[in-house]
Design an enzyme around this catalytic site. Structure first.
Site, PDB file in Angstrom:
ATOM      1  CE  LYS A   1       2.903 -26.584  23.670  1.00 40.96           C
ATOM      2  NZ  LYS A   1       3.565 -26.588  22.365  1.00 40.96           N
TER       3      LYS A   1
ATOM      4  CB  CYS B   1     -10.387 -29.963  20.138  1.00 41.85           C
ATOM      5  SG  CYS B   1      -9.965 -31.198  21.334  1.00 41.85           S
ATOM      6  CG  MET B   2     -11.309 -34.527  21.005  1.00 47.68           C
ATOM      7  SD  MET B   2     -12.347 -35.481  22.093  1.00 47.68           S
ATOM      8  CE  MET B   2     -13.969 -35.367  21.665  1.00 47.68           C
TER       9      MET B   2
ATOM     10  CG  MET C   1      -7.204 -29.067  16.089  1.00 43.19           C
ATOM     11  SD  MET C   1      -8.715 -29.757  16.755  1.00 43.19           S
ATOM     12  CE  MET C   1      -8.087 -31.259  17.450  1.00 43.19           C
TER      13      MET C   1
ATOM     14  N   GLY D   1      -5.582 -32.858  21.085  1.00 41.08           N
ATOM     15  CA  GLY D   1      -4.907 -31.617  21.420  1.00 41.08           C
ATOM     16  C   GLY D   1      -4.892 -31.264  22.893  1.00 41.08           C
ATOM     17  CD  GLN D   2      -8.921 -29.495  25.380  1.00 40.10           C
ATOM     18  OE1 GLN D   2      -8.905 -28.769  26.345  1.00 40.10           O
ATOM     19  NE2 GLN D   2     -10.032 -29.875  24.797  1.00 40.10           N
TER      20      GLN D   2
END
Lengths: 82, 772, 218
Positions: free
Chosen positions: B87, B176-177, B361, B398-399
């Site tokens: 990616k 997500c967190m 997650m 995740g971000q």
């Protein structure tokens, strides 16, 4: 209708100038190394006259120290086959 | 034909010359050589953090004649040391999708019409003011994300909390967190990991808790594999509910039934105490024991409220609590053989082994997410394996800026850049730095994300501005929230870079600058702040999210609070924001230093980054004179929590007899709105699918590629089956990647959440299957 | 001796699989029974196993004596099983352990004075099923056969991005076997063999499959 590729080595400190010079010539494509003082030149001319003229212009470039052939192809040599 | 042949010959000519040049000049690189076009061919390289996951890889973006043309790993960045994943390497292609949004659009008589961006911003400001005047300050909201840059989140919080006076500020990082945050807050009283990625070069044992790192954090995972190859004493254990690439790479794969990680974690603690592997010096000095409420619910109903209450207990009470969790009892519940539980306990308990636990997650998207975070900390605390190189309970994100923007800036309803809205001194500090009256800041939190979209559905919220995120793909129980957003008198503003299901419901679409088309900062999983300059121009009228907010703020009369000029607003915002974090616990590097370096870890005190927090050897904020100081809590101790096993909100029964688990694949990032515009990634995984166990597929009578209907109590989705593909769920579970807007699996999922963190559980709900 | 041992292991293997099957049926929801990790994701476990099992000097060694021309010269089309380019004893009975004694691990063969290529699929032990020996170079009749062009090298999508995997993975699941070590073809050897998660960077993009762009459904 020849296609040639060359290793072009710029005169000292003239890499950027060489790229500009080569880019301003017709029938030339330039690939620049981003970390070494070396430039790859690919030429693609429609006929032998143009090729001769291009060779002359290349020889007159101040920014070019040396030009060495890496690959050559000429349609005329294989005429009659295609 | 002739043309193609000549093209090919030229290609051959170029390749051969490049090969020759490579032989003459070893290491020569021709970054731009596939773009044989009319440009100068010269490439300049500029640093940036990668746009995708929370790992925070440093990349070098190659620019030629104003266009981004290539990516290299940044060798100066300690995160990835020059390596990226697929990616990252192809990320610059995401800037150039054909359907890029380059002008503002406004809904007029049901049709989206292009308008100049200034006109659209006028309308946004006007609608915001009108809604606030008519329905009160809490009828307007902003919803951002962990992809917001730090300045984006900061100005959003300043405008909504400081100027407009509403706590309706949330971000998708809630999805997500949030459980990671409440885990840190309840166990340590201060957010974000104590360790750093260097732990990977020191640990002997890695345990991944429901965390498919091989696909989701691949750069860190290869660092783990390289360590196992280089050092002989490294073991990787994958502890998960589904078999993945991570299980394949691990030395041992241990599967557990969904939700029973709570019981297994307690069983590991039981074994540690039973075998007296407890590090008593550490526990006596640095740990206190607590319990909270039980039977805490699942939040599936509107207006659900819960407040935990901590009670002190002693070690004996904690030990008694653990008696329900002998490995043999837990084996029956979890399906994990008692010997495997004992094996994991022995790894944690062996004083000669350094252990790092990773999770993301699997533990956070969990209706008991806060608890399972607490329980893994319990294990590390009992054996004293924490805050030292290689001993690390490590919560991954995740971000790219879930930590930097959402957690540190505090773009959540209860948060402020320093502290929480409930505390007067924190409100005072914010009001002073923001130059607003302290009464402006409401001491009561409003809606967390799920409740915010419920409020939009109910009509309590009438204006919502959504930036850098795609909730119309990601909200669980999606149908309700999409219908809510589409209701008549709701006004939805969406700032984005490509059309998505979220822009489909918008009344105004604002074209946004993407990644290096603007200046900004991200903050990664290991407390590292990473600055990037504007490297290329945004297309058309696209504008940074920060500047969009500033434009609207000024239209609302807050020129004084948003005084920066368009040339240097990022530096000004950073220096103002930095004031919130002054002091050794959270000091941030200056703007100047951030610009120079490939990321700086906070606390950045006296020119030094802090690698391991709470450890007096490394952390200047330790003041108690001991080896460790857990200064987040008033008692200067880390808290062990007695948290029981409680079942999932919805488990399979005779009618809905399968678990539905959702997640990601390495090629695509989140909802795929960026990665699907990168041809090579889209080609590798062009659409989503449902993974089945081969025997379940046989029972159902489907083979690879045949359609399966997945039905829950909320909705259904028909999609192609994948058998023995990227992963294999156990019998009785199906797994669906959520990136594909053509298969909105969240119409099937359940909006139950952890009552403490308010983070929904995307990993567990009950479905049945039919052959379609 | 060797062979009988192997058979025993096979029988127990089958017994375990049968047992798991029965047990898994009995458990209603999400049994935690282990899944066969070798048997999914294009047998992705092979890469990690090979990465863990191959000593670093093996992976980084480079004899440079095989190149792409000889590689494709032994194949009828890209992806076809190569012929056996060396002498095979007439009395050879097809016992796989003879082939695998060299082709399982690679290294230097004194017998042939060459560095040995490693097979990416050592578990398929009936080597003669696919790999033919050459007893004559004469053709029965001339052929009109034309092969497709082999995948070109270095076709990165961007200037400096890692090249994609241009071939299908079936029977070539184990990247380490062909792309590292002294027997590897020089043009496709990797210089970063210490990294084991190959598909982290290299995307499968089979060249014979048409490239499609993502278009939103209306």
């Amino acid at each position: 209708m020849p296609i040639f590729s060359y290793i072009a080595i710029p005169a000292s400190g003239a890499k950027k100038a060489l790229c500009m010079d080569l880019n301003s010539l017709a029938h030339c494509e330039v690939i620049v190394s981003d970390n070494k003082d070396v430039v790859v030149l690919v030429t693609d001319t429609p006929d032998n006259d143009t090729e001769d003229k291009l060779q002359k212009s290349l020889n007159n470039l101040q920014s070019l120290q040396s030009l060495s052939l890496a690959f050559g192809y000429d349609d005329n040599e294989k005429q009659g086959r295609d | 034909m002739k043309l193609n042949r000549r093209k090919f010959l030229k290609y051959a000519a170029a390749s051969s010359a490049i090969a020759t040049a490579g032989a003459l000049f070893p290491g020569a690189s021709f970054g731009s050589w596939q773009n044989l076009s009319n440009n100068s061919g010269l490439i300049s390289w500029q640093k940036a953090p990668c746009r995708f996951c929370g790992t925070g890889c440093g990349v070098l973006v190659g620019v030629s004649d104003g266009r981004a043309v290539a990516v290299k790993g940044d060798p100066n960045c300690s995160v990835n040391k020059g390596l990226c994943c697929m990616k990252g390497y192809h990320s610059v292609q995401m800037l150039y999708g054909k359907d890029r949004i380059t002008t503002a659009k406004v809904r007029k008589n049901g049709e989206m019409v292009e308008v100049p961006i200034q006109e659209a911003l006028d309308l946004v400001a006007e609608k915001l003011k009108e809604t606030k005047d008519k329905h009160g300050k809490d009828s307007v909201a902003i919803y951002g994300s962990g992809q917001w840059t730090i300045p984006d989140g900061y100005v959003a919080s300043k405008l909504f909390k400081g100027c407009l006076g509403t706590n309706n500020v949330e971000a998708n990082a809630r999805l997500c967190m949030a459980s990671a945050v409440t885990g840190f807050m309840t166990s340590f009283g201060i957010d974000e990991p104590m360790g750093c990625y260097e732990d990977m070069d020191n640990a002997n044992v890695f345990i991944t808790w429901g965390n498919n790192m091989a696909e989701m954090h691949p750069v860190l995972f290869s660092r783990m594999l390289a360590n196992r190859k280089r050092r002989t004493n490294v073991t990787i254990i994958d502890f998960a509910t589904r078999s993945t690439r991570t299980s394949q790479a691990a030395d041992k794969s241990i599967l557990f039934r969904p939700q029973t990680d709570l019981a297994v974690a307690n069983a590991i603690c039981y074994e540690i105490i039973k075998n007296d592997w407890v590090d008593w010096n550490f526990v006596n000095e640095h740990v206190s024991f607590h319990k909270g409420k039980t039977n805490i619910g699942y939040g599936t109903e509107d207006h659900f409220a819960f407040k935990d209450k901590a009670e002190s207990i002693n070690f004996a009470e904690y030990k008694t609590f653990l008696e329900d969790y002998t490995p043999e009892k837990v084996e029956k519940l979890s399906g994990v053989p008692a010997k495997d539980i004992k094996y994991m306990a022995a790894l944690y308990g062996d004083p000669d082994l350094k252990v790092t636990s990773f999770w993301c997650m699997g533990m956070n998207q969990h209706t008991r997410g806060t608890w399972i975070n607490n329980l893994v900390y319990n294990i590390h605390l009992l054996v004293g394996k924490i805050s030292t190189p290689g001993n690390s309970p490590f919560s991954l994100t995740g971000q790219p800026s879930a930590c930097g923007t959402v957690r540190e800036v505090g773009t959540l309803t209860h948060k402020l850049p320093h502290g929480v809205v409930m505390k007067e001194d924190h409100r005072k500090m914010a009001a002073e730095i923001w130059d607003v009256p302290v009464e402006n800041i409401d001491p009561k939190p409003t809606y967390h994300t799920v409740e915010m979209f419920r409020a939009l559905d109910r009509g309590d919220i009438k204006f919502i501005w959504i930036q850098v995120t795609n909730p119309m793909v990601t909200m669980p129980n999606l149908t309700r929230y999409r219908n809510g957003a589409l209701k008549d008198d709701r006004f939805v503003v969406v700032s984005d870079v490509y059309p998505t299901p979220t822009t489909d419901v918008a009344d105004v679409i604002l074209p946004a600058a993407l990644w290096v088309e603007q200046e900004g900062m991200f903050g990664n999983s290991e407390r590292r702040t990473q600055h990037f300059a504007q490297i290329v121009d945004p297309p058309g009228e696209a504008m940074s999210d920060t500047w969009q907010i500033i434009e609207v703020a000024r239209r609302l009369g807050f020129e004084k609070q948003f005084p920066w000029s368009e040339d240097d607003y990022i530096g000004g915002i950073w220096e103002e924001y930095r004031k919130f974090h002054a002091g050794p616990k959270h000091e941030m590097a200056s703007y100047k230093i951030l610009k120079e370096r490939s990321g700086v870890q906070w606390p950045f005190v006296n020119g030094k980054e802090t690698r391991w927090r709470f450890n007096a050897k490394y952390d200047p904020a330790c003041t108690n004179g001991k080896d460790f100081d857990f200064y987040g809590k008033k008692d200067h101790k880390a808290w062990i929590w007695a948290r029981p096993y409680e079942p999932a909100a919805e488990s399979p029964d005779s009618e809905y007899n399968f678990w539905l688990n959702t997640g990601r694949v390495i090629e695509h990032w989140h909802t795929g709105s960026l990665t699907r515009r990168i041809p090579v990634l889209h080609n590798a995984v062009p659409s989503s699918y449902v993974e089945l166990h081969p025997e379940d597929a046989a029972d159902l009578g489907v083979v690879n590629g045949e359609m399966v209907k997945i039905i829950s109590r909320r909705g259904e989705m028909t999609m192609p089956a994948q058998i023995k593909g990227r992963g294999v769920p156990p019998r009785g579970m199906v797994f669906v990647p959520f990136f594909d807007e053509s298969y909105l699996i969240n119409e099937v999922t359940l909006d139950a959440f952890c009552p403490i963190s308010k983070q929904p559980d995307y990993k567990k709900c009950a479905v049945r299957l039919e052959k379609a | 001796m060797k062979r009988s041992k192997k058979r025993d292991r096979l029988v127990t293997g089958i017994a375990i699989i049968c047992f798991l099957g029965v047990w898994a049926v009995m458990v209603l929801t999400a049994s935690a029974a282990p899944v066969d990790l070798r048997d999914f994701d294009h047998q992705g476990k092979k890469i990690y196993d090979a990465h863990a099992a191959t000593p670093q000097p093996y992976m980084s060694a480079d004899s440079g004596d095989r190149n792409l021309a000889t590689y494709y010269g032994r194949r009828q089309y890209p992806g076809s099983p190569p012929i056996i380019p060396h002498e095979v004893d007439q009395t050879f009975d097809g016992d796989e352990s003879n082939c695998l004694s060299c082709h399982a691990k690679g290294g230097y063969s004194q017998e042939f004075d060459k560095f040995v290529p490693v097979t990416p699929h050592p578990e398929n032990t009936l080597c003669y099923q696919c790999h033919a020996k050459v007893t004559t170079k004469e053709k029965f009749v001339e052929t009109d056969w034309k092969s497709i062009r082999p995948p070109r090298l270095g076709r990165s999508f961007l200037g400096s991005s890692p090249p994609p995997i241009p071939h299908a993975l079936q029977l070539r699941e184990n990247c380490i076997a062909c792309h590292t070590g002294s027997g590897a073809v020089v043009e496709i050897r990797v210089d970063h063999s210490a990294r084991g998660n190959c598909r982290q960077c290299h995307v499968p993009a089979v060249q014979t499959t048409p490239v499609q762009e993502f278009v939103r459904k209306p």
